[in-house]
Design a protein around this motif. Structure first.
Motif, short mmCIF file in Angstrom:
data_model
loop_
_atom_site.label_atom_id
_atom_site.label_comp_id
_atom_site.label_asym_id
_atom_site.label_seq_id
_atom_site.Cartn_x
_atom_site.Cartn_y
_atom_site.Cartn_z
N ILE A 1 58.69 5.60 99.42
CA ILE A 1 60.02 5.82 98.83
C ILE A 1 60.00 7.07 97.95
O ILE A 1 60.90 7.91 98.02
CB ILE A 1 60.47 4.58 98.03
N LYS A 2 58.97 7.20 97.12
CA LYS A 2 58.91 8.35 96.22
C LYS A 2 58.69 9.65 97.00
O LYS A 2 59.25 10.70 96.64
CB LYS A 2 57.81 8.14 95.18
N GLU A 3 57.90 9.60 98.05
CA GLU A 3 57.73 10.78 98.90
C GLU A 3 59.07 11.15 99.55
O GLU A 3 59.41 12.34 99.65
CB GLU A 3 56.67 10.50 99.97
N SER A 4 59.82 10.15 99.98
CA SER A 4 61.13 10.40 100.59
C SER A 4 62.10 11.01 99.58
O SER A 4 62.87 11.93 99.91
CB SER A 4 61.71 9.09 101.14
N PHE B 1 62.63 5.17 103.98
CA PHE B 1 63.61 6.27 103.96
C PHE B 1 64.69 5.98 102.94
O PHE B 1 64.94 4.82 102.58
CB PHE B 1 64.20 6.52 105.36
N VAL B 2 65.27 7.05 102.42
CA VAL B 2 66.28 6.94 101.36
C VAL B 2 67.56 7.62 101.80
O VAL B 2 67.54 8.63 102.49
CB VAL B 2 65.78 7.53 100.03
N HIS C 1 65.22 1.99 102.23
CA HIS C 1 64.91 1.02 103.28
C HIS C 1 63.44 1.20 103.66
O HIS C 1 62.90 2.30 103.57
CB HIS C 1 65.78 1.27 104.53
N PHE C 2 62.81 0.12 104.09
CA PHE C 2 61.41 0.23 104.50
C PHE C 2 61.11 -0.81 105.57
O PHE C 2 61.75 -1.86 105.66
CB PHE C 2 60.46 0.09 103.31
N LEU C 3 60.13 -0.49 106.41
CA LEU C 3 59.70 -1.40 107.46
C LEU C 3 58.24 -1.15 107.76
O LEU C 3 57.68 -0.10 107.44
CB LEU C 3 60.53 -1.20 108.74
N VAL D 1 66.56 -0.30 95.65
CA VAL D 1 67.24 0.86 95.06
C VAL D 1 66.20 1.69 94.33
O VAL D 1 65.24 1.16 93.77
CB VAL D 1 68.35 0.40 94.08
N ALA D 2 66.36 2.99 94.36
CA ALA D 2 65.46 3.88 93.63
C ALA D 2 66.29 4.88 92.83
O ALA D 2 67.45 5.16 93.16
CB ALA D 2 64.53 4.61 94.59
#
Length: 208
Positions: free
Chosen positions: A147-150, A205-206, A194-196, A179-180
């Protein structure tokens, strides 16, 4: 054509994931690369990186684009000539592309225990709900990193730090979304994430 997954998190956004099973030659053959891209792929020392680069161009084709439709700005952020927003990732045997009407970011990471060693470099607030004793500790760390990389790819601003400027709201793996926030230079930006998981990898991905 090993298009592995297609996701549509909202009406404006599509994610495509590719499982890289083809050889370098098979990936290269049908592509029409611009000179800059050809020079870049030929300069790569790792065939794994070459195949990742080329598989992204196959994903572009699946979206209806060509290599000529893609360009990068001075911060290394990719753009499409038609004005749509794009983000790109590849890791080992998987690659992913997200295209949207709004700003987006995507990352794929292999789940590896060594992420725990560097956790203190990118986790701060999130330690409030994480514990090393959790059975899913490595997987949740990988989600947070992704998430942070995205977010970093989306914002593409030099000087931003994963630990200080990004935070991920508490989540469980089964949630598949959270949420980020980006808190940078006295401004706060909220993003849907979202993540899978698949085959020992995590994709995050954000979207805005």
């Amino acid at each position: 054509m090993p298009l592995y997954k297609t996701l549509t998190p909202n009406s404006q956004t599509t994610v495509k994931i590719w499982k890289i099973t083809e050889s370098y030659q098979d990936l290269m053959q049908p592509l029409d690369l611009k000179q800059q891209s050809l020079e870049r792929v030929l300069s790569m020392k790792s065939e794994l990186h070459q195949r990742g680069f080329l598989s992204v161009r196959h994903l572009l084709r699946d979206f209806g684009y060509t290599d000529q439709d893609l360009f990068y700005d001075d911060n290394g952020k990719p753009h499409l000539k038609d004005g749509k927003h794009i983000s790109i990732t590849h890791s080992f045997t998987f690659s992913g592309v997200i295209v949207s009407d709004t700003e987006v970011g995507i990352d794929i990471e292999k789940q590896r225990d060594k992420i725990a060693i560097i956790a203190k470099k990118f986790v701060n607030y999130e330690f409030n709900y994480l514990s090393e004793s959790d059975t899913d500790y490595i997987k949740r760390l990988t989600v947070i990193w992704g998430i942070k990389e995205s977010l970093y790819k989306l914002f593409a601003t030099p000087g931003m730090l994963f630990k200080e400027h990004f935070l991920v709201i508490p989540f469980m793996l089964e949630d598949k979304e959270t949420v980020a926030w980006i808190d940078y230079q006295n401004k706060k930006h909220r993003y849907n994430t979202h993540f899978l998981e698949f085959e020992g990898f995590t994709c995050a991905f954000v979207t805005t």
